[in-house]
Scaffold this motif. Structure first.
Motif, PDB file in Angstrom:
ATOM      1  N   ALA A 144       2.107 -13.028  -6.793  1.00 27.28           N
ATOM      2  CA  ALA A 144       2.971 -12.310  -7.101  1.00 27.28           C
ATOM      3  C   ALA A 144       2.866 -11.987  -8.731  1.00 27.28           C
ATOM      4  O   ALA A 144       2.974 -11.031  -9.304  1.00 27.28           O
ATOM      5  CB  ALA A 144       4.573 -12.980  -7.059  1.00 27.28           C
ATOM      6  N   GLN A 145       2.248 -13.047  -9.350  1.00 28.77           N
ATOM      7  CA  GLN A 145       1.975 -12.643 -10.893  1.00 28.77           C
ATOM      8  C   GLN A 145       1.043 -11.675 -11.138  1.00 28.77           C
ATOM      9  O   GLN A 145       0.737 -11.214 -12.165  1.00 28.77           O
ATOM     10  CB  GLN A 145       1.725 -14.002 -11.681  1.00 28.77           C
ATOM     11  N   HIS A 146       0.097 -11.517 -10.294  1.00 30.72           N
ATOM     12  CA  HIS A 146      -1.024 -10.358 -10.282  1.00 30.72           C
ATOM     13  C   HIS A 146      -0.625  -8.993  -9.456  1.00 30.72           C
ATOM     14  O   HIS A 146      -1.469  -8.295  -9.346  1.00 30.72           O
ATOM     15  CB  HIS A 146      -2.318 -11.102  -9.679  1.00 30.72           C
ATOM     16  N   SER A 147       0.678  -8.932  -9.053  1.00 34.56           N
ATOM     17  CA  SER A 147       1.013  -7.763  -8.290  1.00 34.56           C
ATOM     18  C   SER A 147       0.876  -6.725  -9.250  1.00 34.56           C
ATOM     19  O   SER A 147       1.283  -6.620 -10.487  1.00 34.56           O
ATOM     20  CB  SER A 147       2.437  -7.782  -7.475  1.00 34.56           C
ATOM     21  N   GLN A 148       0.431  -5.515  -8.891  1.00 34.11           N
ATOM     22  CA  GLN A 148       0.590  -4.270  -9.600  1.00 34.11           C
ATOM     23  C   GLN A 148       1.218  -3.077  -8.516  1.00 34.11           C
ATOM     24  O   GLN A 148       1.031  -3.222  -7.244  1.00 34.11           O
ATOM     25  CB  GLN A 148      -0.898  -3.859  -9.769  1.00 34.11           C
ATOM     26  N   GLU A 149       1.989  -2.241  -9.177  1.00 32.48           N
ATOM     27  CA  GLU A 149       2.591  -1.258  -8.341  1.00 32.48           C
ATOM     28  C   GLU A 149       1.932  -0.123  -8.087  1.00 32.48           C
ATOM     29  O   GLU A 149       0.718  -0.089  -8.750  1.00 32.48           O
ATOM     30  CB  GLU A 149       3.868  -0.618  -8.924  1.00 32.48           C
ATOM     31  N   MET A 150       1.841   0.859  -7.198  1.00 36.19           N
ATOM     32  CA  MET A 150       0.935   2.029  -6.975  1.00 36.19           C
ATOM     33  C   MET A 150       1.334   3.019  -8.145  1.00 36.19           C
ATOM     34  O   MET A 150       2.386   3.251  -8.565  1.00 36.19           O
ATOM     35  CB  MET A 150       1.356   2.665  -5.677  1.00 36.19           C
ATOM     36  N   LYS A 151       0.482   3.632  -8.481  1.00 38.68           N
ATOM     37  CA  LYS A 151       0.786   4.640  -9.524  1.00 38.68           C
ATOM     38  C   LYS A 151       1.918   5.655  -9.581  1.00 38.68           C
ATOM     39  O   LYS A 151       2.009   6.133  -8.589  1.00 38.68           O
ATOM     40  CB  LYS A 151      -0.853   5.254  -9.909  1.00 38.68           C
ATOM     41  N   GLY A 152       2.712   5.486 -10.563  1.00 44.32           N
ATOM     42  CA  GLY A 152       3.719   6.319 -10.094  1.00 44.32           C
ATOM     43  C   GLY A 152       5.146   5.783  -9.237  1.00 44.32           C
ATOM     44  O   GLY A 152       6.159   6.737  -9.365  1.00 44.32           O
ATOM     45  N   ALA A 153       5.020   4.665  -9.077  1.00 49.20           N
ATOM     46  CA  ALA A 153       5.991   4.197  -8.168  1.00 49.20           C
ATOM     47  C   ALA A 153       7.489   4.026  -8.631  1.00 49.20           C
ATOM     48  O   ALA A 153       8.517   4.465  -8.319  1.00 49.20           O
ATOM     49  CB  ALA A 153       5.640   2.889  -7.401  1.00 49.20           C
ATOM     50  N   SER A 154       7.451   3.638  -9.827  1.00 46.96           N
ATOM     51  CA  SER A 154       8.812   3.506 -10.668  1.00 46.96           C
ATOM     52  C   SER A 154       9.369   4.618 -11.058  1.00 46.96           C
ATOM     53  O   SER A 154      10.377   4.830 -10.950  1.00 46.96           O
ATOM     54  CB  SER A 154       8.508   2.503 -11.981  1.00 46.96           C
ATOM     55  N   ARG A 160       0.898  -1.009  -0.004  1.00 44.93           N
ATOM     56  CA  ARG A 160       0.019   0.159   0.175  1.00 44.93           C
ATOM     57  C   ARG A 160       0.972   1.265   0.039  1.00 44.93           C
ATOM     58  O   ARG A 160       0.302   2.242   0.290  1.00 44.93           O
ATOM     59  CB  ARG A 160      -0.759   0.057   1.182  1.00 44.93           C
ATOM     60  N   THR A 161       2.051   1.018  -0.287  1.00 46.08           N
ATOM     61  CA  THR A 161       2.863   2.263  -0.371  1.00 46.08           C
ATOM     62  C   THR A 161       3.706   2.210  -1.993  1.00 46.08           C
ATOM     63  O   THR A 161       3.548   2.895  -2.621  1.00 46.08           O
ATOM     64  CB  THR A 161       4.215   2.130   0.563  1.00 46.08           C
ATOM     65  N   LEU A 162       4.358   1.099  -2.237  1.00 47.06           N
ATOM     66  CA  LEU A 162       4.899   1.263  -3.580  1.00 47.06           C
ATOM     67  C   LEU A 162       4.237   0.034  -4.210  1.00 47.06           C
ATOM     68  O   LEU A 162       4.003  -0.015  -5.419  1.00 47.06           O
ATOM     69  CB  LEU A 162       6.449   0.585  -3.431  1.00 47.06           C
ATOM     70  N   HIS A 163       3.777  -1.009  -3.528  1.00 46.89           N
ATOM     71  CA  HIS A 163       2.749  -2.187  -4.046  1.00 46.89           C
ATOM     72  C   HIS A 163       1.247  -2.000  -3.606  1.00 46.89           C
ATOM     73  O   HIS A 163       0.949  -1.578  -2.468  1.00 46.89           O
ATOM     74  CB  HIS A 163       3.171  -3.488  -3.412  1.00 46.89           C
ATOM     75  N   ASP A 164       0.463  -1.731  -4.842  1.00 46.91           N
ATOM     76  CA  ASP A 164      -0.887  -1.650  -4.667  1.00 46.91           C
ATOM     77  C   ASP A 164      -1.485  -2.780  -4.353  1.00 46.91           C
ATOM     78  O   ASP A 164      -2.084  -3.592  -5.322  1.00 46.91           O
ATOM     79  CB  ASP A 164      -1.571  -1.186  -5.951  1.00 46.91           C
ATOM     80  N   ARG A 165      -1.240  -3.132  -3.026  1.00 44.06           N
ATOM     81  CA  ARG A 165      -1.734  -4.442  -2.626  1.00 44.06           C
ATOM     82  C   ARG A 165      -3.223  -4.729  -2.877  1.00 44.06           C
ATOM     83  O   ARG A 165      -3.654  -5.784  -3.260  1.00 44.06           O
ATOM     84  CB  ARG A 165      -1.495  -4.666  -1.153  1.00 44.06           C
ATOM     85  N   ASP A 166      -4.199  -3.943  -2.468  1.00 47.98           N
ATOM     86  CA  ASP A 166      -5.646  -4.072  -2.653  1.00 47.98           C
ATOM     87  C   ASP A 166      -5.778  -4.547  -4.258  1.00 47.98           C
ATOM     88  O   ASP A 166      -6.715  -5.490  -4.477  1.00 47.98           O
ATOM     89  CB  ASP A 166      -6.361  -2.641  -2.085  1.00 47.98           C
ATOM     90  N   ALA A 167      -5.296  -3.869  -5.136  1.00 51.81           N
ATOM     91  CA  ALA A 167      -5.390  -4.015  -6.531  1.00 51.81           C
ATOM     92  C   ALA A 167      -4.919  -5.338  -6.801  1.00 51.81           C
ATOM     93  O   ALA A 167      -5.609  -6.220  -7.724  1.00 51.81           O
ATOM     94  CB  ALA A 167      -4.970  -2.933  -7.527  1.00 51.81           C
ATOM     95  N   SER A 168      -3.852  -5.504  -6.356  1.00 50.97           N
ATOM     96  CA  SER A 168      -3.373  -7.275  -6.656  1.00 50.97           C
ATOM     97  C   SER A 168      -4.074  -8.195  -5.949  1.00 50.97           C
ATOM     98  O   SER A 168      -4.275  -9.112  -6.714  1.00 50.97           O
ATOM     99  CB  SER A 168      -1.920  -7.185  -6.035  1.00 50.97           C
ATOM    100  N   VAL A 169      -4.449  -8.075  -4.961  1.00 51.80           N
ATOM    101  CA  VAL A 169      -5.332  -9.030  -4.260  1.00 51.80           C
ATOM    102  C   VAL A 169      -6.782  -9.227  -5.056  1.00 51.80           C
ATOM    103  O   VAL A 169      -7.059 -10.254  -5.457  1.00 51.80           O
ATOM    104  CB  VAL A 169      -5.806  -8.684  -2.674  1.00 51.80           C
ATOM    105  N   GLN A 170      -7.359  -8.275  -5.622  1.00 52.75           N
ATOM    106  CA  GLN A 170      -8.411  -8.308  -6.428  1.00 52.75           C
ATOM    107  C   GLN A 170      -8.146  -8.957  -7.725  1.00 52.75           C
ATOM    108  O   GLN A 170      -9.015  -9.899  -8.258  1.00 52.75           O
ATOM    109  CB  GLN A 170      -9.039  -6.983  -6.711  1.00 52.75           C
ATOM    110  N   ASN A 171      -6.975  -8.685  -8.313  1.00 53.14           N
ATOM    111  CA  ASN A 171      -6.663  -9.400  -9.347  1.00 53.14           C
ATOM    112  C   ASN A 171      -6.364 -10.924  -9.182  1.00 53.14           C
ATOM    113  O   ASN A 171      -6.802 -11.654  -9.961  1.00 53.14           O
ATOM    114  CB  ASN A 171      -5.221  -8.891 -10.233  1.00 53.14           C
ATOM    115  N   PHE A 172      -5.771 -11.192  -7.995  1.00 53.12           N
ATOM    116  CA  PHE A 172      -5.520 -12.542  -7.862  1.00 53.12           C
ATOM    117  C   PHE A 172      -6.708 -13.442  -7.598  1.00 53.12           C
ATOM    118  O   PHE A 172      -7.086 -14.501  -8.170  1.00 53.12           O
ATOM    119  CB  PHE A 172      -4.620 -12.565  -6.825  1.00 53.12           C
ATOM    120  N   LEU A 173      -7.773 -12.933  -6.792  1.00 51.44           N
ATOM    121  CA  LEU A 173      -9.025 -13.453  -6.469  1.00 51.44           C
ATOM    122  C   LEU A 173      -9.790 -13.671  -7.637  1.00 51.44           C
ATOM    123  O   LEU A 173     -10.550 -14.604  -7.688  1.00 51.44           O
ATOM    124  CB  LEU A 173     -10.018 -12.673  -5.376  1.00 51.44           C
ATOM    125  N   LYS A 174      -9.778 -12.698  -8.886  1.00 52.21           N
ATOM    126  CA  LYS A 174     -10.385 -12.969  -9.930  1.00 52.21           C
ATOM    127  C   LYS A 174      -9.962 -14.288 -10.542  1.00 52.21           C
ATOM    128  O   LYS A 174     -10.679 -15.158 -11.041  1.00 52.21           O
ATOM    129  CB  LYS A 174     -10.326 -12.057 -10.897  1.00 52.21           C
TER     130      LYS A 174
END
Length: 221
Positions: free
Chosen positions: A86-96, A10-24
């Motif tokens: 991990a395959q469904h992980s997304q970064e927070m917008k602008g992190a990189s 929830r800082t560099l890793h958009d964990r909530d979006a990643s969990v949603q992706n994984f659960l789908k």
């Protein structure tokens, strides 16, 4: 300031979006053997049981198997989570973009995150951000977790800096902001909560990494 240290989830890793992706992904294959599965209810109960990620998924999946009368075991669902999240992980917008900018400006970069070692390592590698960092501390490997001051102290020591030369950026008020302040680091709180600055111990409150990056770019001579 000579170094910027970050939390991960929830800082560099958009964990909530990643969990949603994984659960789908996970619910899609569950539907093959459980066509009557209420997917939205399954997702909702997952989030309820995991309590923002602070409950490990062995307990979460045991409860879900029982609640939804699934014909798979909690161990199978947990293994799927560990192997494929991990395959469904997304970064927070602008992190990189932010990390690239800070590195180019000459800052040392660090990461301090709670979590299971191999699992967090897989997420970091999936996000392709490992090479930005001069030090990465993961609680399971260190045998201690935030808000313990040891992690913050160790990170600054590895960087060869004093706490006063470092800034810590995180989303969790107690584990990140209050804990880092106790050690002497400056802090930046990443939060969407509407909180007046006078009620926060953080030096800065930011709403997004993108917002902060734009400010930093404008400040460059």
């Amino acid at each position: 300031m000579k170094a910027i240290l970050f939390d991960l989830d929830r800082t560099l890793h958009d964990r909530d979006a990643s969990v949603q992706n994984f659960l789908k992904y996970q619910s899609d294959w569950l539907l093959r053997d459980h066509p009557s599965l209420d997917v939205e209810a399954f997702k909702e109960r997952f989030f309820v049981h995991e309590k923002g990620g602070y409950v490990w998924k062995d307990i979460v999946y045991e409860k879900l198997v029982e609640e939804f009368s699934l014909e798979v075991t909690g161990e199978q669902l947990l293994a799927d989570y560990v192997d494929h999240f991990a395959q469904h992980s997304q970064e927070m917008k602008g992190a990189s973009e932010l990390l690239t900018f800070l590195k180019n400006q000459g800052f040392k970069l660090g990461m301090i995150t709670n979590g299971k070692g191999a699992f967090q390592d897989a997420t970091i590698d999936s996000l392709k951000i490992r090479d930005f960092f001069d030090v990465i501390l993961i609680s399971e490997y260190e045998g201690i977790k935030k808000p313990d001051p040891f992690l913050f102290e160790k990170a600054t020591q590895v960087l060869g800096l004093t706490p006063k030369e470092c800034v810590y950026v995180g989303d969790h008020y107690e584990n990140d902001i209050v804990a880092a302040k106790r050690v002497g680091l400056k802090t930046i709180w990443l939060t969407n909560k509407e909180i007046a600055p006078c009620f926060s111990e953080a030096e800065r409150i930011i709403r997004s990494l993108e917002e902060w990056l734009k400010e930093l770019i404008r400040a460059v001579p």
